[in-house]
Every structure is written in C-alpha cells, then in structure tokens.
Motif scaffolding. Structure first.
Motif, short mmCIF file in Angstrom:
data_model
loop_
_atom_site.label_atom_id
_atom_site.label_comp_id
_atom_site.label_asym_id
_atom_site.label_seq_id
_atom_site.Cartn_x
_atom_site.Cartn_y
_atom_site.Cartn_z
N THR A 61 0.84 -1.20 0.00
CA THR A 61 0.00 0.00 0.00
C THR A 61 0.87 1.25 0.00
O THR A 61 2.06 1.19 0.35
CB THR A 61 -0.93 0.04 1.22
OG1 THR A 61 -0.13 -0.01 2.41
CG2 THR A 61 -1.90 -1.14 1.23
N GLY A 62 0.28 2.37 -0.39
CA GLY A 62 1.01 3.63 -0.40
C GLY A 62 1.97 3.76 -1.55
O GLY A 62 2.93 4.52 -1.48
N ILE A 63 1.73 3.03 -2.63
CA ILE A 63 2.63 3.07 -3.78
C ILE A 63 2.40 4.37 -4.56
O ILE A 63 1.27 4.70 -4.89
CB ILE A 63 2.39 1.85 -4.70
CG1 ILE A 63 2.61 0.54 -3.91
CG2 ILE A 63 3.29 1.91 -5.92
CD1 ILE A 63 2.17 -0.70 -4.66
N PRO A 64 3.46 5.12 -4.85
CA PRO A 64 3.29 6.37 -5.59
C PRO A 64 2.87 6.13 -7.04
O PRO A 64 3.12 5.06 -7.61
CB PRO A 64 4.67 7.02 -5.53
CG PRO A 64 5.61 6.00 -5.03
CD PRO A 64 4.83 4.87 -4.46
N ASP A 65 2.25 7.15 -7.64
CA ASP A 65 1.88 7.09 -9.06
C ASP A 65 3.14 6.97 -9.92
O ASP A 65 4.23 7.36 -9.52
CB ASP A 65 1.13 8.35 -9.46
CG ASP A 65 -0.30 8.39 -8.94
OD1 ASP A 65 -0.81 7.35 -8.47
OD2 ASP A 65 -0.90 9.47 -8.99
N GLY A 66 2.95 6.44 -11.12
CA GLY A 66 4.04 6.32 -12.07
C GLY A 66 4.49 4.89 -12.25
O GLY A 66 3.90 3.95 -11.71
N LYS A 67 5.56 4.71 -12.99
CA LYS A 67 6.12 3.39 -13.28
C LYS A 67 6.88 2.89 -12.06
O LYS A 67 7.79 3.56 -11.58
CB LYS A 67 7.04 3.47 -14.49
CG LYS A 67 7.60 2.16 -14.95
CD LYS A 67 8.44 2.37 -16.20
CE LYS A 67 9.02 1.09 -16.72
NZ LYS A 67 9.82 1.33 -17.93
N GLN A 68 6.49 1.72 -11.56
CA GLN A 68 7.12 1.14 -10.37
C GLN A 68 7.55 -0.29 -10.68
O GLN A 68 6.86 -1.01 -11.42
CB GLN A 68 6.16 1.13 -9.19
CG GLN A 68 5.59 2.48 -8.82
CD GLN A 68 6.65 3.46 -8.34
OE1 GLN A 68 7.69 3.07 -7.83
NE2 GLN A 68 6.38 4.74 -8.50
N VAL A 69 8.67 -0.70 -10.12
CA VAL A 69 9.15 -2.08 -10.27
C VAL A 69 8.97 -2.78 -8.92
O VAL A 69 9.47 -2.30 -7.90
CB VAL A 69 10.63 -2.13 -10.71
CG1 VAL A 69 11.12 -3.58 -10.79
CG2 VAL A 69 10.80 -1.43 -12.06
N ILE A 70 8.25 -3.89 -8.94
CA ILE A 70 8.01 -4.67 -7.73
C ILE A 70 8.88 -5.91 -7.81
O ILE A 70 8.86 -6.63 -8.81
CB ILE A 70 6.53 -5.00 -7.58
CG1 ILE A 70 5.72 -3.69 -7.52
CG2 ILE A 70 6.29 -5.85 -6.33
CD1 ILE A 70 4.24 -3.85 -7.58
N ARG A 71 9.64 -6.14 -6.75
CA ARG A 71 10.58 -7.27 -6.70
C ARG A 71 10.07 -8.29 -5.69
O ARG A 71 9.72 -7.94 -4.56
CB ARG A 71 11.97 -6.78 -6.30
CG ARG A 71 13.01 -7.87 -6.24
CD ARG A 71 14.35 -7.29 -5.78
NE ARG A 71 15.34 -8.33 -5.66
CZ ARG A 71 16.20 -8.66 -6.61
NH1 ARG A 71 16.20 -8.00 -7.75
NH2 ARG A 71 17.07 -9.62 -6.43
N PHE A 72 10.04 -9.56 -6.11
CA PHE A 72 9.59 -10.66 -5.27
C PHE A 72 10.78 -11.57 -4.95
O PHE A 72 11.53 -11.93 -5.86
CB PHE A 72 8.51 -11.47 -5.99
CG PHE A 72 7.33 -10.64 -6.39
CD1 PHE A 72 6.28 -10.44 -5.52
CD2 PHE A 72 7.28 -10.04 -7.64
CE1 PHE A 72 5.19 -9.67 -5.88
CE2 PHE A 72 6.20 -9.26 -8.02
CZ PHE A 72 5.16 -9.08 -7.13
#
Length: 92
Positions: A61-72
C-alpha cells in the motif's frame, strides 16, 4: 534455482485517493503452484514492502503514481520482477 510465479488476483487494484495505490498478489512456486508463505515483495527505490501471509498473499500500500518495479524474493528462488504503471485503469 527455482522460479517464482506471481499470481495477480482479481483483487489487484488501485486506490487513487491521495495518489496512494495498492497492489495485491499471491506468490507461488512456478512448477508446483504451491504458495510461498514468507516470500517478500518490495517496491524498488522505496521503503514499501510486505511479507506474504500463510496463503502467499502480499499487499503493498502507499505506492506512488508512475512506473514502479516490484521485486519478489524467497529463499532458494530466483527473484522475480514486475513493472506496473500506477494508477491502474480498472476494468469490469
């Protein structure tokens, strides 16, 4: 090394109030399809992260707008990356 599969749920959604976005997924083994409790997910370049629950579910939660990379990540597995542009467009 083993590979992670990230199952995107119908619950994958964005909350646009205050430009704070939410990302949910279930982390599973790519071969056995078993969930991976304790796996981690982080939004790169931020301090946002989550630990998978007993059903492999993560919620960021609380992810900013724009292109984000999520790492698992999960011990003994190769890391998996997912690039998402927030806010997401919701479809019915």
């Amino acid at each position: 090394m083993k590979k992670l599969t990230v199952l995107f749920l119908a619950l994958l959604y964005t909350i646009t109030a205050y430009s704070q976005n939410t990302y949910k997924a279930i982390i599973k083994d790519a071969k056995t399809n078993q969930t991976l409790p304790g796996a981690t997910a982080t939004v790169q370049g931020t301090t946002i992260g989550a630990l998978a629950d007993t059903s492999g579910l993560i919620s960021l939660t609380g992810i900013p707008d724009g292109k984000q990379v999520i790492r698992f990540n999960y011990v003994g597995y190769d890391a998996a990356l997912d690039t998402v542009i927030f806010p997401l467009t919701q479809t019915a």
